[in-house]
Design a protein around this motif. Structure first.
Motif, PDB file in Angstrom:
ATOM      1  N   LEU A  92       0.756  -1.118   0.055  1.00 47.14           N
ATOM      2  CA  LEU A  92      -0.277  -0.093   0.041  1.00 47.14           C
ATOM      3  C   LEU A  92       0.881   1.445   0.008  1.00 47.14           C
ATOM      4  O   LEU A  92       0.607   2.129  -0.492  1.00 47.14           O
ATOM      5  N   ARG A 125       2.019   1.541  -3.384  1.00 45.87           N
ATOM      6  CA  ARG A 125       0.988   2.199  -4.342  1.00 45.87           C
ATOM      7  C   ARG A 125       0.893   3.494  -4.158  1.00 45.87           C
ATOM      8  O   ARG A 125       0.600   4.335  -5.125  1.00 45.87           O
ATOM      9  N   GLU A 126       0.494   3.947  -3.013  1.00 52.81           N
ATOM     10  CA  GLU A 126       0.116   5.440  -2.541  1.00 52.81           C
ATOM     11  C   GLU A 126       1.158   6.349  -3.219  1.00 52.81           C
ATOM     12  O   GLU A 126       0.682   7.224  -3.425  1.00 52.81           O
ATOM     13  N   ARG A 165      -3.782  16.526  -0.370  1.00 53.50           N
ATOM     14  CA  ARG A 165      -4.065  15.335  -0.042  1.00 53.50           C
ATOM     15  C   ARG A 165      -4.686  15.653   1.457  1.00 53.50           C
ATOM     16  O   ARG A 165      -5.060  14.518   2.198  1.00 53.50           O
ATOM     17  N   ARG A 176      -7.320  16.383   2.905  1.00 55.16           N
ATOM     18  CA  ARG A 176      -8.705  15.747   3.078  1.00 55.16           C
ATOM     19  C   ARG A 176      -8.609  14.348   3.195  1.00 55.16           C
ATOM     20  O   ARG A 176      -9.093  13.635   4.373  1.00 55.16           O
ATOM     21  N   GLU A 177      -7.719  13.602   2.458  1.00 49.73           N
ATOM     22  CA  GLU A 177      -7.378  12.365   2.898  1.00 49.73           C
ATOM     23  C   GLU A 177      -6.633  12.037   4.133  1.00 49.73           C
ATOM     24  O   GLU A 177      -7.119  10.913   4.743  1.00 49.73           O
ATOM     25  N   ILE A 226      -9.022  12.042   7.102  1.00 55.41           N
ATOM     26  CA  ILE A 226      -9.887  10.831   7.157  1.00 55.41           C
ATOM     27  C   ILE A 226      -9.014   9.692   7.714  1.00 55.41           C
ATOM     28  O   ILE A 226      -9.708   8.958   8.539  1.00 55.41           O
ATOM     29  N   MET A 227      -7.803   9.697   6.945  1.00 59.27           N
ATOM     30  CA  MET A 227      -6.899   8.436   7.594  1.00 59.27           C
ATOM     31  C   MET A 227      -6.781   8.837   9.049  1.00 59.27           C
ATOM     32  O   MET A 227      -6.877   7.692   9.765  1.00 59.27           O
ATOM     33  N   LEU A 254      -8.778  10.126  11.116  1.00 57.47           N
ATOM     34  CA  LEU A 254     -10.339   9.859  11.725  1.00 57.47           C
ATOM     35  C   LEU A 254     -10.483   8.540  11.844  1.00 57.47           C
ATOM     36  O   LEU A 254     -11.014   8.087  12.954  1.00 57.47           O
ATOM     37  N   VAL A 255     -10.062   7.521  10.833  1.00 54.90           N
ATOM     38  CA  VAL A 255     -10.359   6.231  11.002  1.00 54.90           C
ATOM     39  C   VAL A 255      -9.375   5.331  11.943  1.00 54.90           C
ATOM     40  O   VAL A 255      -9.241   4.403  12.017  1.00 54.90           O
ATOM     41  N   GLY A 256      -8.107   6.042  12.188  1.00 61.20           N
ATOM     42  CA  GLY A 256      -7.326   5.390  13.040  1.00 61.20           C
ATOM     43  C   GLY A 256      -5.874   5.285  12.462  1.00 61.20           C
ATOM     44  O   GLY A 256      -5.257   4.301  13.028  1.00 61.20           O
ATOM     45  N   ALA A 257      -5.639   5.827  11.473  1.00 64.15           N
ATOM     46  CA  ALA A 257      -4.289   5.493  10.807  1.00 64.15           C
ATOM     47  C   ALA A 257      -3.234   5.882  11.803  1.00 64.15           C
ATOM     48  O   ALA A 257      -3.387   7.385  12.168  1.00 64.15           O
ATOM     49  N   THR A 258      -2.111   5.298  11.887  1.00 69.09           N
ATOM     50  CA  THR A 258      -1.144   5.898  12.771  1.00 69.09           C
ATOM     51  C   THR A 258      -0.313   7.104  11.799  1.00 69.09           C
ATOM     52  O   THR A 258      -0.220   6.937  10.587  1.00 69.09           O
ATOM     53  N   PHE A 271       1.992   5.636   9.460  1.00 70.33           N
ATOM     54  CA  PHE A 271       1.589   5.125   8.259  1.00 70.33           C
ATOM     55  C   PHE A 271       1.272   6.174   7.282  1.00 70.33           C
ATOM     56  O   PHE A 271       1.488   6.024   6.102  1.00 70.33           O
TER      57      PHE A 271
END
Lengths: 230, 285
Positions: free
Chosen positions: B3, B6-7, B197, B199-200, B203-204, B206-210, B213
């Motif tokens: 990932l 890819r990102e 990015r 916004r992205e 959201i990351m 918000l959903v708990g990405a470290t 990461f």
């Protein structure tokens, strides 16, 4: 599971956003957080998901104490919460299922498990047929369903919803609200901030009302009221 | 595909212009460093050629027996600093003067007696060709009883030394300045990518990405841009080198290790630039 004890929150430029707020939300509960805009609803939610630090008092969420939270604990706390906003906050360049999968990918879920989990929640919110659609191809209600699916896919114990129906017409509002009730019925606690009193009256759930940062009414503690407050 | 990889690659497709800009700026910064490096490399080569000719000449007293000279020659060659020691007899000195000093050929011809002394010409090993070692060897040569005088281009050796020092210092300063510029530029382009990015990223979070990461694709992206910039810079330098070689002077190009070092330096610049700007952004959000 969520416990506020004498919580104060100061605005950075002075003044208080929250004044001496205390309440306790149990596992599996459905709670309405009501009040005019600016009353402190969003602040309460932000303290729960550790977007803002507490000024004084104690906030405990799912075993975490906000005062002792280290920066690297915040992501772990948020993985136990699902968060939904009025403006959906979807990624426009990704399809519905990609938006949901995103929440799994960035929290390090096993890749092979992702498609099945995404389809399961999309089915749960009633959007399995539109998994390949981009947000711009969906109605407001459908976009909010995608956002709810994204919030649910990590199997949170609490779903926080900040005015989730604020941008929706009446029909879509009813649909989204029913979805939140279903989610709650399957065991997830829901904390929904709203100023839509019609919605509040429709359901027999607990109501916490804020006014200028102070908790003025909690149906779990206070006498039931004859008429809704203005 | 992973990932993170890819990102970071998606960024190139999503913002091709911005990516091209970062790569180009790094390439040009490194190109300038590279050009200077080429000058330094060639200066070093030239200095080496010149230094090769640095020699110490010990003039011998007339009538020194050839046996002592041969022995001394052996002794001198055994000095750790010495590469070679060569005996030049009176006759060969005269012959050489004859060949080299054309204007004086008549004068030399009319001489009744050879006025030129015999000598031992001492050449030092490359790493000892500096003032201190030359002085030391010269002192030791004076210790031989039959040595009349010792000569060496002292001023010249000193100047050579200073020139080398200046070249190294200027190289360091210019290199550092351009590295800083490149870091700032890549920091800015990565910052634009981060803002694009944001916004992205929100959201990351918000959903708990470290944070790690979230940071990783940007770091990788910066490193890739730096590496590409380094490769382009090598290509540009090679182009410049080819032109100079064809039209101006015979020049040398980077060794393989130096080329790898430039690309590695570009990669590091990209990494540092993006680390600084992503870190700042994540702390603020």
């Amino acid at each position: 599971m969520i416990k506020f004890t004498n919580v104060f929150k100061a605005f950075p430029k002075g003044g208080l956003a929250l004044k001496d707020v205390s309440f306790h939300i149990a596992k599996g509960e459905f709670v309405f957080l009501t009040g005019h805009s600016g009353a402190g609803k969003s602040t309460v939610l932000k303290l729960i998901y550790a977007e803002e630090p507490v000024t004084s008092g104690e906030v405990r969420v799912s075993g975490f104490n906000a005062a002792e939270l280290r920066p690297r604990d915040v992501p772990m706390l948020r993985r136990r919460l699902g968060i939904v906003f009025q403006d959906f906050r979807l990624l426009e360049d990704r399809t519905a299922d990609e938006n949901v999968a995103f929440a799994l990918e960035v929290t390090g879920a096993r890749r092979s498990s992702i498609p099945a989990r995404v389809m399961r929640v999309l089915t749960q919110v009633g959007l399995a047929a539109k998994a390949q659609a981009y947000p711009r191809e969906l109605s407001g209600g459908e976009q909010q369903r995608v956002a709810i699916a994204r919030a649910l896919v990590n199997e949170p114990t609490v779903l926080l919803a900040d005015e989730p129906t604020g941008n929706l017409d009446e029909r879509a509002t009813r649909g989204v609200f029913q979805l939140l009730r279903d989610i709650n019925a399957s065991g997830t606690a829901v904390v929904m901030a709203t100023h839509d009193l019609d919605l509040v009256r429709q359901a027999p759930y607990r109501v916490i009302e804020l006014q200028e940062g102070a908790l003025v009414y909690d149906s779990a503690v206070d006498e039931p009221r004859e008429a809704a407050s203005p | 595909m992973n990932l993170t990889v890819r990102e970071s690659l998606i960024a190139f497709r999503r913002a091709p212009l911005l990516s091209a800009l970062s790569v180009t700026t790094i390439a040009f910064s490194l190109f300038v460093v590279g050009l200077f490096g080429l000058v330094a490399v060639n200066l070093q080569h030239a200095l080496q050629d010149v230094a090769e000719r640095v020699e110490i000449v010990a003039y011998l007293l007339p009538g020194t027996p050839i046996e002592s000279i041969t022995l001394a020659e052996k002794d001198i060659e055994a000095f750790p600093e010495v590469q070679s020691a060569a005996y030049v007899s009176e006759d060969s000195a005269l012959a050489r003067a004859h060949a080299e000093l054309v204007e004086f050929r008549d004068v030399l011809q009319e001489l009744e007696r050879n006025p030129l002394p015999a000598s031992i010409e001492v050449k030092l090993k490359p790493r000892f060709r500096d003032v201190d070692h030359v002085n030391e060897v010269a002192d030791r040569l004076r210790g031989f009883g039959f040595v009349d005088d010792v000569r060496f281009g002292r001023d010249w050796v000193e100047k050579l030394d200073r020139l080398r020092g200046i070249a190294a210092a200027v190289g360091l300063v210019v290199g550092a300045a351009f590295a800083v510029v490149a870091i700032i530029i890549i920091g800015t382009t990565i910052r634009m990518a981060v803002l694009q990015r944001s916004r992205e990223i929100a959201i990351m979070r918000l959903v708990g990405a470290t944070n790690g990461f979230i940071r990783r694709p940007f770091l990788l992206q910066g490193a890739i841009k730096g590496m590409l910039g380094g490769l382009v810079a090598i290509g540009l330098s090679y182009g410049a080198y080819t032109l100079i070689n064809r039209w101006l002077i015979q020049a040398a190009f980077f060794s393989k290790e130096q080329a790898v070092a430039i690309v590695g330096f570009g990669t590091l610049i990209g990494l540092f630039g993006s680390a600084a700007s992503v870190g700042r952004h994540l702390r603020r959000v």
